[in-house]
Design a protein around this motif. Structure first.
Motif, PDB file in Angstrom:
ATOM      1  N   ASP A  76      19.240  77.040  42.029  1.00  0.00           N
ATOM      2  CA  ASP A  76      19.096  75.650  42.477  1.00  0.00           C
ATOM      3  C   ASP A  76      17.741  75.145  42.002  1.00  0.00           C
ATOM      4  O   ASP A  76      16.713  75.531  42.567  1.00  0.00           O
ATOM      5  CB  ASP A  76      19.200  75.612  44.008  1.00  0.00           C
ATOM      6  N   GLU A 103      11.938  71.321  42.198  1.00  0.00           N
ATOM      7  CA  GLU A 103      12.489  72.421  42.997  1.00  0.00           C
ATOM      8  C   GLU A 103      12.503  73.729  42.214  1.00  0.00           C
ATOM      9  O   GLU A 103      12.940  73.774  41.070  1.00  0.00           O
ATOM     10  CB  GLU A 103      13.933  72.082  43.402  1.00  0.00           C
ATOM     11  N   GLU A 148      11.262  72.471  47.455  1.00  0.00           N
ATOM     12  CA  GLU A 148      11.710  71.282  46.730  1.00  0.00           C
ATOM     13  C   GLU A 148      11.226  69.978  47.362  1.00  0.00           C
ATOM     14  O   GLU A 148      12.024  69.188  47.859  1.00  0.00           O
ATOM     15  CB  GLU A 148      13.236  71.273  46.616  1.00  0.00           C
ATOM     16  N   HIS A 202      15.582  75.380  51.632  1.00  0.00           N
ATOM     17  CA  HIS A 202      16.604  76.130  52.349  1.00  0.00           C
ATOM     18  C   HIS A 202      16.685  77.537  51.791  1.00  0.00           C
ATOM     19  O   HIS A 202      16.130  77.830  50.739  1.00  0.00           O
ATOM     20  CB  HIS A 202      17.959  75.418  52.192  1.00  0.00           C
ATOM     21  N   THR A 215      14.316  77.853  48.577  1.00  0.00           N
ATOM     22  CA  THR A 215      13.951  76.818  47.617  1.00  0.00           C
ATOM     23  C   THR A 215      12.729  76.090  48.162  1.00  0.00           C
ATOM     24  O   THR A 215      12.562  75.950  49.379  1.00  0.00           O
ATOM     25  CB  THR A 215      15.078  75.791  47.403  1.00  0.00           C
TER      26      THR A 215
HETATM   27 MN   LIG Z   1      18.087  72.749  46.903  1.00  0.00          MN
END
Ligand SMILES: [Mn+2]
Length: 459
Positions: A258, A429, A389, A341, A387
């Motif tokens: 991600d 991110e 971000e 997250h 992450t």
């Molecule tokens: Mn994300």
């Protein structure tokens, strides 16, 4: 990861749940418009984690005495015609270390016998409607009571286990990031005025597909980056636009990645864009530098928010004491979401298991705008992959709403925001591993600084 990996995971799970049987269901195919025309198959992540078999309509039953049964579908003579030679239930059982097998259609009977003997059946929350009905049928209960019957002890055991990534899992995530990095190199090179968002979204799809990988989630490719979950690709890129790309490919074993990058369509940031970009980068760098098992993710979020408020005060878009502004929640006009997250088998790892993933028992989400969207607040632990971000956005409707309500006007210089109409948004991110004494950004690196981006975009 081999059959011993999955056996060991299941053994640990059984130990943590101590008592009762554990039922883990595979996903079914999801029809688009009729039964045989289906969405790309995505296996249930808990089933992937404990069984590792990427096939629909299976089930795993772990009995209290240590017996394990893998349920799968019956082979039909016609299968060879439609599907060619393929792995059958016994192959799946040996690949995942199950001693026992059963036909899927016998599962309800086996569970019914267990219930009759007073054995408790532990199961996880359903997130697809079909699953709720499937569970109701297996458990011989009303679908409306299924959600209430989920096993808290099983949820906690799964969270404890899946939250800590092993070296093999980290290698998977880095394998996913290698494909994602290639996709970002290509999309950055292909970006220029006149291209459409759809053409650039196609680059992400092509690179992942060329590696026989799926996207971990629907990619965001947008010049309207201030719309946080914007998955339409209807715009044409123009000189002066910023393009926000938030995407990630899965690994070979379906671990997610991600990544978000935001870069100028023309290949060069305007000074206004660069000023905001440097603040977002400072927010991210501050959070990464502070990330360690000493910190909670709520603290990292607060640090990013404070960095934003300081930068925006320096720029003249906010005023007053940055600490007080963050305390009041004024910065959330520009940074209205959480810092990040968990990442793993799911892009929002284990989000199907609820807020215990990100919040300790007794802790809960803030009601303050912005902070309410923080998915992870817990103390960080070595082995967490998260992450980081942060973003800054200029959401015209939100600015109008707050200005009209005179909200936080002691901290926000509304008059200065007119110059940011149409600015869009910036988010950066990365995927970060918490180590024993700090943190490590996973992957081999994707252009991120102003200089790095300006040297690759459109080239
Ligand atoms: Mn994300």
């Amino acid at each position: 990861m081999n059959f011993q990996t999955y056996q060991a995971r299941r053994q640990e799970l059984r130990k943590a749940v101590h008592g009762g049987a554990i039922l883990i269901l595979a996903n079914a195919e999801a029809p688009k418009n009729y039964a045989d025309n289906v969405y790309p198959f995505r296996q249930d992540s808990n089933f992937l984690y404990y069984v590792g078999v990427n096939e629909a309509d299976m089930a795993a039953l772990l009995l209290p005495g240590g017996e394990e049964i893998l349920f799968g579908r019956e082979e039909h003579p016609d299968d060879l015609v439609w599907h060619g030679p393929h792995a059958v239930l016994s192959d799946h059982a040996s690949a995942s270390g199950f001693a026992g097998t059963g036909l899927r259609k016998t599962l309800a009977g086996v569970v019914s016998d267990l219930c009759a003997r007073g054995v408790e059946i532990h199961y996880l929350p359903p997130y697809r409607a079909e699953r709720r009905f499937e569970l109701a049928e297996i458990l011989e209960t009303d679908p409306r009571t299924v959600d209430g019957g989920v096993s808290q002890i099983l949820i906690k055991a799964v969270i404890a286990q899946r939250s800590i990534k092993t070296d093999a899992e980290i290698a998977e995530i880095e394998g996913a990031l290698a494909v994602t990095a290639e996709a970002y190199r290509e999309i950055m090179a292909a970006t220029r005025p006149g291209r459409t968002e759809a053409e650039l979204a196609a680059v992400l799809q092509r690179v992942a597909l060329a590696h026989d990988r799926q996207q971990s989630f629907n990619p965001i490719v947008s010049v309207r980056g201030e719309v946080l979950h914007n998955t339409s690709y209807a715009n044409t890129l123009a000189e002066g636009d910023l393009l926000l790309v938030d995407s990630g490919a899965d690994s070979a074993r379906w671990y997610a990645s991600d990544i978000t990058r935001t870069f100028p369509v023309s290949g060069t940031f305007t000074s206004q864009q660069r000023d905001i970009y440097e603040i977002v980068l400072a927010m991210q760098e501050a959070a990464i530098a502070a990330a360690s098992p000493e910190k909670t993710n709520r603290e990292l979020h607060g640090l990013a928010a404070l960095t934003a408020a300081r930068g925006l005060v320096d720029l003249g878009l906010m005023q007053g004491d940055p600490h007080a502004a963050v305390e009041a929640g004024a910065h959330a006009l520009f940074f209205p979401h959480g810092l990040g997250h968990m990442l793993g088998q799911d892009v929002h790892d284990m989000e199907d298991l609820g807020d215990l993933v990100g919040y300790d028992e007794g802790d809960s989400r803030s009601e303050q705008f912005g902070l309410a969207f923080l998915r992870l607040a817990k103390k960080l632990q070595p082995g967490f992959v998260i992450t980081i971000e942060p973003g800054i956005y200029f959401v015209p409707a939100l600015i109008d709403q707050w200005r009209t309500a005179d909200r936080h006007s002691e901290f926000i210089c509304y008059d200065r925001l007119h110059a940011y109409q149409g600015f869009g948004g910036i988010r950066i991110e990365d995927d970060v591993l918490i180590t024993a004494d700090g943190a490590r950004v996973l992957g081999s690196g994707i252009p991120k600084t102003v200089a790095e981006l300006e040297s690759v975009v459109g080239r």
